[in-house]
Design a protein around this motif. Structure first.
Motif, short mmCIF file in Angstrom:
data_model
loop_
_atom_site.label_atom_id
_atom_site.label_comp_id
_atom_site.label_asym_id
_atom_site.label_seq_id
_atom_site.Cartn_x
_atom_site.Cartn_y
_atom_site.Cartn_z
N UNK A 146 32.58 35.44 82.56
CA UNK A 146 32.09 36.96 81.87
C UNK A 146 33.00 37.06 80.37
N UNK A 147 32.20 36.20 79.65
CA UNK A 147 32.74 35.47 78.41
C UNK A 147 32.44 36.71 77.36
N UNK A 148 33.75 37.91 76.44
CA UNK A 148 33.43 38.43 76.21
C UNK A 148 33.97 38.28 74.28
N UNK A 149 33.31 38.99 73.65
CA UNK A 149 34.05 39.43 71.53
C UNK A 149 35.72 39.34 71.74
N UNK B 51 41.73 38.76 80.44
CA UNK B 51 40.76 39.68 82.15
C UNK B 51 41.07 38.33 82.91
N UNK B 52 40.79 37.03 81.86
CA UNK B 52 41.34 35.68 82.60
C UNK B 52 42.00 35.24 83.68
N UNK C 229 34.84 45.51 86.57
CA UNK C 229 35.90 46.10 84.74
C UNK C 229 34.92 44.99 84.26
N UNK C 230 35.67 43.17 84.53
CA UNK C 230 35.50 42.95 83.09
C UNK C 230 34.18 42.97 82.47
N UNK D 180 42.36 50.26 79.60
CA UNK D 180 42.85 48.75 79.63
C UNK D 180 43.90 47.54 80.15
N UNK D 181 45.10 48.90 79.82
CA UNK D 181 46.29 48.66 79.78
C UNK D 181 47.29 48.46 81.26
N UNK D 182 46.28 49.66 81.94
CA UNK D 182 46.93 50.21 83.06
C UNK D 182 46.29 49.97 84.41
N UNK D 183 44.67 49.31 83.93
CA UNK D 183 43.81 48.57 84.17
C UNK D 183 43.69 47.71 85.76
N UNK D 184 45.45 46.92 85.72
CA UNK D 184 45.62 45.81 86.36
C UNK D 184 45.82 46.21 88.46
#
Length: 395
Positions: free
Chosen positions: A290-293, A302-303, A340-341, A385-389
């Motif tokens: 899921x390559x992202x900028x 995310x990795x 998510x990714x 983002x920060x609470x999503x794991x």
């Protein structure tokens, strides 16, 4: 019964985190990396709260391994130095339970590699193909070797040959319209305590204090793909020397570097999501998946999440008759990670478009809106983002 064997293609942050996580789940791991040696130059990486929680789940203490740099504030500035948005790091720590840190990428990958058995990591070994048609995947390398595996982790980067081979109908990469420069510099005398990204007209400049006292600097500009200046140091000075302090002083440090230590690359993301993050007994993660900028600082984060979730869902390395459980775990991995990714990928693309605006009226409107947004709303926007794991339940 010998432990299950995982072959990881790629020794970047995602591949090494996956290898460490699987090793600690009892798997025998082999990491194949095409480069001849570990990186000694390059960039820094910001580890956001979600990545730090994922590393904790794997049993890796990034701050202990590499040291930590916690900036006093983080935010976005305009080219004249005005803060468009700024957040105290203490507020982030209070909201998310941990403060983000920034570390040198080579030091971080070295710490992950040190957590593996001595014979697990093979540099100068490029994975060229994976045959998953038989009873066990066969990994073929450029030197003619064949490795039998119970699982293959495709962490072979943004230009992933394994992604191209196993998803031939996928459109591949999308050029974001920007190129980037990156460098690490020593500048302890400047006493810069803020992590900032400055937005101009089609140009950006980022400053990140690192755990070893150096600074990770990056810059972007809207240019055709493949644009390269013969001397990146002079090009950066030409573009950014008139910007606010401490950018001119940091550019002076860049001018002292060897030209090879200033990295230049085009910025790409994935043109569309992969239909699945696994095929057979191959799992894709990180940029390969899921390559992202880099506009949210979430590519590496995310990795790391991918690696933690994948290892968590897979059976232990000594589990008997694990083949059905591996297949079920990979399906659960796709279900847990794909949406998510991809949401983060699209969000990073949108933020990049804002930072790349060039028309003066559009830039003025952007800066006004960002400056007028209350901090509480900006923080709320970061919550997913920060609470999503999350570690999903095992089957």
């Amino acid at each position: 019964m010998p432990n299950r064997h995982a072959v990881v293609a790629g020794a970047g942050i995602g591949g090494l985190t996956a290898a460490v996580a699987l090793h600690r789940r009892g798997w025998r791991v082999t990491v194949c990396e095409r480069a001849d040696r570990a990186p000694v130059t390059g960039a820094g990486i910001g580890l956001a709260p979600n990545a730090l929680r994922a590393l904790e789940a794997v049993g890796v203490d990034a701050a202990r391994a590499t040291g930590s740099a916690v900036p006093a504030t983080m935010g976005v500035r305009s080219a004249d130095g005005r803060w468009l948005t700024r957040t105290a790091t203490a507020d982030l720590a209070a909201r998310y339970g941990v403060a983000p840190i920034a570390v040198p990428r080579p030091a971080f990958t070295a710490a992950l590699a040190a957590a593996l058995p001595p014979d697990a990591l093979r540099y100068g070994t490029e994975v060229t193909a994976v045959d998953d048609a038989g009873a066990a995947p066969i990994v073929r390398t450029a030197d003619g070797a064949e490795l039998a595996a119970d699982l293959v982790v495709a962490a072979d980067g943004i230009h992933s040959p394994l992604r191209r081979a196993h998803f031939p109908g996928h459109p591949g990469l999308h050029y974001t319209g920007e190129i980037a420069w990156r460098a690490l510099v020593d500048a302890p005398d400047l006493r810069v305590s803020a992590m900032s990204e400055t937005w101009g007209r089609g140009e950006r400049f980022g400053v990140t204090p690192l755990s070893d006292g150096r600074f990770y600097l990056y810059a972007t500009a809207v240019l055709p793909a493949g644009s390269r200046s013969p001397d990146a140091r002079a090009e950066l000075s030409r573009r950014f020397a008139a910007w606010h302090d401490p950018i001119p002083a940091l550019l002076e440090r860049i001018r002292r570097l060897d030209p090879a230590d200033v990295l230049q690359n085009d910025l790409y993301d994935l043109a569309a999501p992969l239909p699945t993050l696994h095929r057979g007994r191959i799992a894709w993660l990180g940029d390969a998946a899921h390559a992202m900028a880099p506009n949210l600082g979430q590519g590496g984060c995310q990795a790391i999440e991918d690696a933690a979730v994948l290892a968590h869902l897979l059976p232990a390395g000594d589990a008997p008759d694990a083949a059905p459980a591996i297949q079920a775990a990979l399906a659960a991995y796709t279900a847990a990670r794909r949406d998510r990714t991809d949401a983060v990928r699209l969000r990073a693309r949108r933020v990049g478009r804002l930072g790349a605006l060039r028309h003066p009226l559009a830039v003025a409107a952007r800066d006004f809106v960002v400056r007028a947004t209350p901090e509480r709303l900006a923080l709320r926007g970061a919550d997913d983002l920060f609470n999503g794991f999350r570690l999903p339940a095992r089957a």
